[in-house]
Write a protein that holds these residues in place. Structure first.
Motif, PDB file in Angstrom:
ATOM      1  N   ASP A  35       0.870  -1.182   0.000  1.00 28.75           N
ATOM      2  CA  ASP A  35       0.000   0.000   0.000  1.00 28.75           C
ATOM      3  C   ASP A  35       0.899   1.222   0.000  1.00 28.75           C
ATOM      4  O   ASP A  35       1.324   1.694   1.058  1.00 28.75           O
ATOM      5  CB  ASP A  35      -0.904  -0.033   1.237  1.00 28.75           C
ATOM      6  CG  ASP A  35      -1.918   1.109   1.266  1.00 28.75           C
ATOM      7  OD1 ASP A  35      -1.684   2.135   0.594  1.00 28.75           O
ATOM      8  OD2 ASP A  35      -2.922   0.992   1.987  1.00 28.75           O
ATOM      9  N   TYR A  36       1.225   1.739  -1.189  1.00 24.63           N
ATOM     10  CA  TYR A  36       2.235   2.783  -1.280  1.00 24.63           C
ATOM     11  C   TYR A  36       1.790   4.085  -0.626  1.00 24.63           C
ATOM     12  O   TYR A  36       2.610   4.835  -0.079  1.00 24.63           O
ATOM     13  CB  TYR A  36       2.646   3.012  -2.746  1.00 24.63           C
ATOM     14  CG  TYR A  36       1.783   3.957  -3.540  1.00 24.63           C
ATOM     15  CD1 TYR A  36       2.190   5.267  -3.786  1.00 24.63           C
ATOM     16  CD2 TYR A  36       0.564   3.546  -4.076  1.00 24.63           C
ATOM     17  CE1 TYR A  36       1.410   6.135  -4.535  1.00 24.63           C
ATOM     18  CE2 TYR A  36      -0.217   4.396  -4.824  1.00 24.63           C
ATOM     19  CZ  TYR A  36       0.212   5.698  -5.047  1.00 24.63           C
ATOM     20  OH  TYR A  36      -0.564   6.558  -5.797  1.00 24.63           O
ATOM     21  N   LYS A  37       0.479   4.377  -0.647  1.00 25.78           N
ATOM     22  CA  LYS A  37       0.011   5.608  -0.002  1.00 25.78           C
ATOM     23  C   LYS A  37       0.211   5.528   1.511  1.00 25.78           C
ATOM     24  O   LYS A  37       0.646   6.494   2.152  1.00 25.78           O
ATOM     25  CB  LYS A  37      -1.443   5.870  -0.355  1.00 25.78           C
ATOM     26  CG  LYS A  37      -1.627   6.293  -1.808  1.00 25.78           C
ATOM     27  CD  LYS A  37      -3.067   6.716  -2.096  1.00 25.78           C
ATOM     28  CE  LYS A  37      -3.191   7.207  -3.536  1.00 25.78           C
ATOM     29  NZ  LYS A  37      -4.575   7.631  -3.851  1.00 25.78           N
ATOM     30  N   LEU A  38      -0.091   4.364   2.085  1.00 20.87           N
ATOM     31  CA  LEU A  38       0.129   4.177   3.519  1.00 20.87           C
ATOM     32  C   LEU A  38       1.622   4.197   3.835  1.00 20.87           C
ATOM     33  O   LEU A  38       2.048   4.773   4.846  1.00 20.87           O
ATOM     34  CB  LEU A  38      -0.488   2.856   3.973  1.00 20.87           C
ATOM     35  CG  LEU A  38      -0.325   2.504   5.460  1.00 20.87           C
ATOM     36  CD1 LEU A  38      -0.933   3.587   6.345  1.00 20.87           C
ATOM     37  CD2 LEU A  38      -0.954   1.146   5.757  1.00 20.87           C
ATOM     38  N   PHE A  39       2.420   3.599   2.962  1.00 18.40           N
ATOM     39  CA  PHE A  39       3.867   3.562   3.151  1.00 18.40           C
ATOM     40  C   PHE A  39       4.446   4.972   3.223  1.00 18.40           C
ATOM     41  O   PHE A  39       5.188   5.311   4.159  1.00 18.40           O
ATOM     42  CB  PHE A  39       4.510   2.768   2.007  1.00 18.40           C
ATOM     43  CG  PHE A  39       6.014   2.720   2.036  1.00 18.40           C
ATOM     44  CD1 PHE A  39       6.675   1.865   2.900  1.00 18.40           C
ATOM     45  CD2 PHE A  39       6.772   3.508   1.180  1.00 18.40           C
ATOM     46  CE1 PHE A  39       8.066   1.802   2.920  1.00 18.40           C
ATOM     47  CE2 PHE A  39       8.155   3.452   1.189  1.00 18.40           C
ATOM     48  CZ  PHE A  39       8.801   2.597   2.065  1.00 18.40           C
ATOM     49  N   PHE A  40       4.103   5.810   2.250  1.00 21.96           N
ATOM     50  CA  PHE A  40       4.663   7.162   2.236  1.00 21.96           C
ATOM     51  C   PHE A  40       4.022   8.057   3.295  1.00 21.96           C
ATOM     52  O   PHE A  40       4.679   8.954   3.841  1.00 21.96           O
ATOM     53  CB  PHE A  40       4.545   7.778   0.842  1.00 21.96           C
ATOM     54  CG  PHE A  40       5.550   7.224  -0.128  1.00 21.96           C
ATOM     55  CD1 PHE A  40       6.897   7.472   0.049  1.00 21.96           C
ATOM     56  CD2 PHE A  40       5.150   6.428  -1.193  1.00 21.96           C
ATOM     57  CE1 PHE A  40       7.838   6.946  -0.825  1.00 21.96           C
ATOM     58  CE2 PHE A  40       6.082   5.901  -2.080  1.00 21.96           C
ATOM     59  CZ  PHE A  40       7.425   6.161  -1.895  1.00 21.96           C
ATOM     60  N   TYR A  41       2.750   7.809   3.602  1.00 17.00           N
ATOM     61  CA  TYR A  41       2.132   8.524   4.730  1.00 17.00           C
ATOM     62  C   TYR A  41       2.914   8.214   6.007  1.00 17.00           C
ATOM     63  O   TYR A  41       3.218   9.113   6.808  1.00 17.00           O
ATOM     64  CB  TYR A  41       0.664   8.109   4.904  1.00 17.00           C
ATOM     65  CG  TYR A  41       0.124   8.434   6.277  1.00 17.00           C
ATOM     66  CD1 TYR A  41      -0.305   9.724   6.585  1.00 17.00           C
ATOM     67  CD2 TYR A  41       0.083   7.452   7.281  1.00 17.00           C
ATOM     68  CE1 TYR A  41      -0.771  10.024   7.872  1.00 17.00           C
ATOM     69  CE2 TYR A  41      -0.379   7.752   8.548  1.00 17.00           C
ATOM     70  CZ  TYR A  41      -0.803   9.038   8.846  1.00 17.00           C
ATOM     71  OH  TYR A  41      -1.250   9.340  10.109  1.00 17.00           O
ATOM     72  N   ALA A  42       3.248   6.941   6.209  1.00 18.38           N
ATOM     73  CA  ALA A  42       3.968   6.528   7.418  1.00 18.38           C
ATOM     74  C   ALA A  42       5.374   7.117   7.449  1.00 18.38           C
ATOM     75  O   ALA A  42       5.864   7.508   8.524  1.00 18.38           O
ATOM     76  CB  ALA A  42       4.021   4.997   7.504  1.00 18.38           C
ATOM     77  N   ILE A  43       6.035   7.194   6.296  1.00 17.15           N
ATOM     78  CA  ILE A  43       7.360   7.820   6.244  1.00 17.15           C
ATOM     79  C   ILE A  43       7.258   9.275   6.691  1.00 17.15           C
ATOM     80  O   ILE A  43       8.053   9.772   7.496  1.00 17.15           O
ATOM     81  CB  ILE A  43       7.968   7.716   4.831  1.00 17.15           C
ATOM     82  CG1 ILE A  43       8.526   6.303   4.620  1.00 17.15           C
ATOM     83  CG2 ILE A  43       9.074   8.756   4.615  1.00 17.15           C
ATOM     84  CD1 ILE A  43       9.113   6.066   3.264  1.00 17.15           C
ATOM     85  N   ASN A  44       6.261   9.977   6.174  1.00 13.43           N
ATOM     86  CA  ASN A  44       6.091  11.380   6.537  1.00 13.43           C
ATOM     87  C   ASN A  44       5.779  11.537   8.026  1.00 13.43           C
ATOM     88  O   ASN A  44       6.345  12.388   8.714  1.00 13.43           O
ATOM     89  CB  ASN A  44       4.968  11.998   5.711  1.00 13.43           C
ATOM     90  CG  ASN A  44       4.781  13.471   6.008  1.00 13.43           C
ATOM     91  OD1 ASN A  44       5.707  14.260   5.887  1.00 13.43           O
ATOM     92  ND2 ASN A  44       3.579  13.844   6.424  1.00 13.43           N
TER      93      ASN A  44
END
Length: 388
Positions: free
Chosen positions: A80-89
């Motif tokens: 889930d790339y949106k969740l992945f990058f949300y989590a990075i942020n």
């Protein structure tokens, strides 16, 4: 520092660390990213192409690496790339606030540490985490946000008075970006003469699972940066902790680490934390230490040419002796952080048989999991230390 839009998050990750993670093995082992969603690959490609005015060769390699995965490297599977990058942020945002509130109070140092954290956080990943990096990042965020021991960033906590001369106290700290967890508790023995002896630090993170507080213990290690005044009571405590213990449970287990772990379990009990989780291995750790050992070798060789060796033979021999103490340690470090680390908790259960094993490594996950809710005998054990 504010939370960013998805496009800006992806751009920040691309500009600051993904190339080094995928292709530059000077500091950490290379990893690959498998973005399972076609939409993810398209969006990342577009963002790179739209911002390719610099580092053209690097960004071309990133595009190729994302679309043609190198399975010779450990692969992080992003479902889930949106969740992945949300989590990075969110991780970056949370870590920045943690630094500013508890560490540097200096924005430039905090921002530099964020870039390092994005590069080194993957060193904490177990085999399970490579299959679910989104959950790995969210768990790290939750551990950063947990406030259980926050009071002890600024004020030292008191554990016990051993006698009229010695106290055991503790301090909470944020760890270095390359350490196994985000936080650590440092226990120290202090005499009335203000001499201190630091015990091994316990690196930890606390999060919730199934509405229960769980403490993940990533490592228990001596911290070389501390200068210790040797205290007689330390040797007495070592002997007391080892008294009557079977040989196989003493071998390769430092009594000081056992003491730090017992004191930490007591703290967890006092704060209604009933479960601990222990990673049995970190995927990148062995190669990470191998890389840094080779870096040390290269630096030493570049410093001492044959000309300088002949010119300053005594200085060379002294440095060589110190250098030889540091190298060829990769296998030992790996053993300390895998089999011997799990063995430390087996030793804990020898002292406290009321601890329940919930899960053993590689049964259901890469973690050992223990229930410490019924560990009532720990107070009696600590009381015995007072008689030392």
């Amino acid at each position: 520092m504010k939370e960013e839009k998805m496009e800006n998050i992806i751009k920040y990750f691309i500009d600051n660390c993904i190339y080094e993670l995928m292709f530059d093995d000077i500091e950490i082992p290379n990893i690959s990213f498998d973005f399972k969603e076609e939409k993810a690959r398209k969006e990342i490609n577009t963002i790179i192409i739209d911002n390719i005015e610099n580092k053209i060769n690097e960004k071309s390699k990133i595009i190729k690496g994302i679309n043609f995965i190198n399975y010779n490297n450990p692969v992080i599977e992003v479902h889930d790339y949106k969740l992945f990058f949300y989590a990075i942020n969110k991780f970056v945002y949370t870590l920045y606030n943690t630094y500013m509130n508890n560490c540097y109070k200096d924005e430039s140092k905090s921002l530099l540490s964020l870039k390092l954290a994005l590069k080194y956080i993957w060193l904490r990943m177990t085999p399970d985490d490579f299959k679910n990096p989104e959950n790995f990042l969210l768990k790290n965020i939750e551990m950063l946000e947990n406030k259980t021991f926050n009071n002890y960033y600024k004020f030292d906590g008191k554990m016990i008075s051993l006698n009229d001369t010695y106290d055991i106290n503790f301090k909470n700290r944020i760890t270095s970006t390359f350490d196994e967890e985000n936080k650590e508790i440092s226990f120290y023995i202090e005499s009335k003469y203000l001499k201190k002896y630091y015990l091994p630090v316990v690196r930890y993170g606390i999060y919730k699972k199934n509405n229960k507080n769980v403490c993940e213990i990533g490592s228990i290690q001596n911290k070389k940066s501390f200068i210790n005044d040797e205290l007689d009571i330390v040797n007495e405590l070592r002997k007391d902790i080892n008294k009557g213990v079977p040989h196989d449970l003493k071998q390769n287990i430092e009594p000081k680490k056992v003491l730090s772990l017992i004191l930490f379990i007591k703290l967890l009990n006092e704060n209604n934390i009933d479960e601990i989780s222990i990673p049995s291995m970190y995927v990148l750790d062995y190669d990470y230490h191998r890389i840094w050992e080779q870096n040390d070798i290269n630096i030493f060789k570049s410093k001492w040419s044959n000309y300088l060796i002949n010119l300053y033979p005594d200085d060379y021999e002294k440095e060589l002796e110190e250098f030889n103490k540091k190298i060829n340690k990769v296998e030992l470090i790996s053993k300390n952080k895998t089999t011997d680390f799990i063995k430390l908790f087996e030793r804990l259960m020898y002292h406290f048989p009321d601890i329940e094993i919930l899960e053993y490594p590689n049964e259901l996950s890469s973690y050992m999991k223990l229930d410490i809710s019924n560990c009532k005998s720990i107070d009696n054990f600590v009381k015995q230390l007072k008689k030392s």
